[in-house]
Design a protein around this motif. Structure first.
Motif, PDB file in Angstrom:
ATOM      1  N   LYS A 139       1.007  -1.349  -0.661  1.00 34.74           N
ATOM      2  CA  LYS A 139       0.245  -0.104   0.433  1.00 34.74           C
ATOM      3  C   LYS A 139       1.233   1.295   0.019  1.00 34.74           C
ATOM      4  CE  LYS A 139      -2.046   2.052   3.715  1.00 34.74           C
ATOM      5  NZ  LYS A 139      -4.066   1.289   4.306  1.00 34.74           N
ATOM      6  N   PHE A 140       0.954   1.913  -1.242  1.00 35.55           N
ATOM      7  CA  PHE A 140       1.300   3.211  -1.567  1.00 35.55           C
ATOM      8  C   PHE A 140       0.533   4.288  -0.639  1.00 35.55           C
ATOM      9  CE2 PHE A 140       3.735   0.773  -4.584  1.00 35.55           C
ATOM     10  CZ  PHE A 140       4.957   0.724  -3.932  1.00 35.55           C
ATOM     11  N   ALA A 141       1.023   5.522  -0.190  1.00 32.51           N
ATOM     12  CA  ALA A 141       0.253   6.633  -0.108  1.00 32.51           C
ATOM     13  C   ALA A 141      -0.123   7.347  -1.177  1.00 32.51           C
ATOM     14  CB  ALA A 141       0.860   7.586   1.019  1.00 32.51           C
ATOM     15  N   GLU A 181      -1.226   2.919  11.374  1.00 33.95           N
ATOM     16  CA  GLU A 181      -1.091   0.932  10.951  1.00 33.95           C
ATOM     17  C   GLU A 181      -0.374   0.705  11.196  1.00 33.95           C
ATOM     18  OE1 GLU A 181      -3.481  -1.202   7.116  1.00 33.95           O
ATOM     19  OE2 GLU A 181      -2.731   1.400   6.785  1.00 33.95           O
ATOM     20  N   THR A 182       1.313   0.911  11.081  1.00 37.91           N
ATOM     21  CA  THR A 182       2.237   0.350  11.491  1.00 37.91           C
ATOM     22  C   THR A 182       1.964  -0.176  12.562  1.00 37.91           C
ATOM     23  OG1 THR A 182       3.458   1.528   9.088  1.00 37.91           O
ATOM     24  CG2 THR A 182       4.731   0.599  11.730  1.00 37.91           C
ATOM     25  N   LEU A 189       3.432   0.051   2.780  1.00 38.61           N
ATOM     26  CA  LEU A 189       3.340  -0.786   4.016  1.00 38.61           C
ATOM     27  C   LEU A 189       2.600  -2.373   3.293  1.00 38.61           C
ATOM     28  CD1 LEU A 189       2.220  -1.421   7.292  1.00 38.61           C
ATOM     29  CD2 LEU A 189       0.014  -1.462   6.122  1.00 38.61           C
ATOM     30  N   ALA A 190       3.689  -3.537   3.838  1.00 36.60           N
ATOM     31  CA  ALA A 190       3.610  -4.137   3.178  1.00 36.60           C
ATOM     32  C   ALA A 190       3.311  -5.506   3.616  1.00 36.60           C
ATOM     33  CB  ALA A 190       5.122  -4.538   2.132  1.00 36.60           C
ATOM     34  N   TYR A 197       7.048  -4.979   5.835  1.00 37.77           N
ATOM     35  CA  TYR A 197       7.685  -4.034   5.937  1.00 37.77           C
ATOM     36  C   TYR A 197       6.683  -2.553   6.244  1.00 37.77           C
ATOM     37  CZ  TYR A 197      10.503  -0.098   3.751  1.00 37.77           C
ATOM     38  OH  TYR A 197      11.167   0.733   3.697  1.00 37.77           O
ATOM     39  N   SER A 198       7.468  -1.680   6.334  1.00 40.91           N
ATOM     40  CA  SER A 198       6.092  -0.099   6.552  1.00 40.91           C
ATOM     41  C   SER A 198       7.562   0.810   6.292  1.00 40.91           C
ATOM     42  CB  SER A 198       5.458   0.135   7.725  1.00 40.91           C
ATOM     43  OG  SER A 198       6.227  -0.030   8.785  1.00 40.91           O
ATOM     44  N   ASP A 199       7.058   1.874   5.876  1.00 39.89           N
ATOM     45  CA  ASP A 199       7.418   3.055   6.257  1.00 39.89           C
ATOM     46  C   ASP A 199       6.866   4.380   6.368  1.00 39.89           C
ATOM     47  OD1 ASP A 199       9.552   5.863   5.918  1.00 39.89           O
ATOM     48  OD2 ASP A 199      11.090   3.985   4.052  1.00 39.89           O
TER      49      ASP A 199
END
Length: 198
Positions: free
Chosen positions: A62-64, A83-84, A121-122, A111-113
């Motif tokens: 999920k990309f912003a 969410e993270t 978010l992955a 994974y997230s950033d």
């Protein structure tokens, strides 16, 4: 659709977290990218090697969304941090308290950033385990509603236990309940964004 460079970077981070070597990935359903005001979902399959052999992982990234309005109103910062925190903090406590495999109800966090302009978010794609996305109908049917309510009840019961059990960490503070008044930028931005049909 996310740029190939951005997707390559996320895949590299996921494979590093999974300990994969000699990996490759493919996009699934290029015509099925799902986008709304909080994110753009891309479905990919990663295959690679571990010390135990080859594995295949279906994931959702999920990309912003590319929206100046949402950035200005501060909604993306709230959404991705919360969410993270749910995946990295809350579910770990739920697993400990409930003594069940959280992957029965929630996707595996990969994974997230949360850094501004890099929000992503992955998680694992639960459709690979027999789940199906609700499609073609705006509302859930009775069976799906029942499953949703039972899961929500379990989630709520555990959250009440956690209120007295968890340490006040910065990540926990990201999980302040959302309501009409809080966080103000978040709720205002979603109302304005939705109302404009952006």
């Amino acid at each position: 659709m996310a740029s190939e460079d951005r997707l390559n970077y996320v895949v590299k981070q996921v494979t590093k977290n999974l300990g994969l070597k000699n990996y490759k990935y493919t996009r699934i359903g290029l015509d099925e990218t799902i986008e709304n005001y909080l994110g753009e979902l891309e479905f990919i399959t990663i295959t690679g090697e571990t010390d135990d052999g080859e594995i295949k992982k279906d994931i959702v990234v999920k990309f912003a969304p590319n929206s100046a309005e949402l950035r200005e109103w501060g909604a993306l910062d709230v959404v991705y941090r919360v969410e993270t925190a749910v995946y990295t903090v809350l579910l770990a406590h739920f697993k400990r308290l409930a003594k069940f495999d959280t992957r029965e109800l929630f996707p595996e966090f990969l994974y997230s950033d949360c850094e501004q302009y890099k929000e992503v978010l992955a998680v694992s794609n639960m459709c690979s385990n027999g789940f199906r996305r609700c499609a073609g109908n705006r509302f859930l049917d009775a069976d799906h509603m029942l499953v949703s309510l039972k899961s929500l009840a379990k989630f709520h019961a555990l959250s009440m236990i956690l209120k007295n059990d968890i340490k006040k960490t910065e990540d926990w503070n990201n999980l302040v309940p959302n309501c009409f008044e809080y966080p103000p930028k978040y709720t205002t931005s979603l109302r304005l964004y939705h109302g404009r049909g952006i």
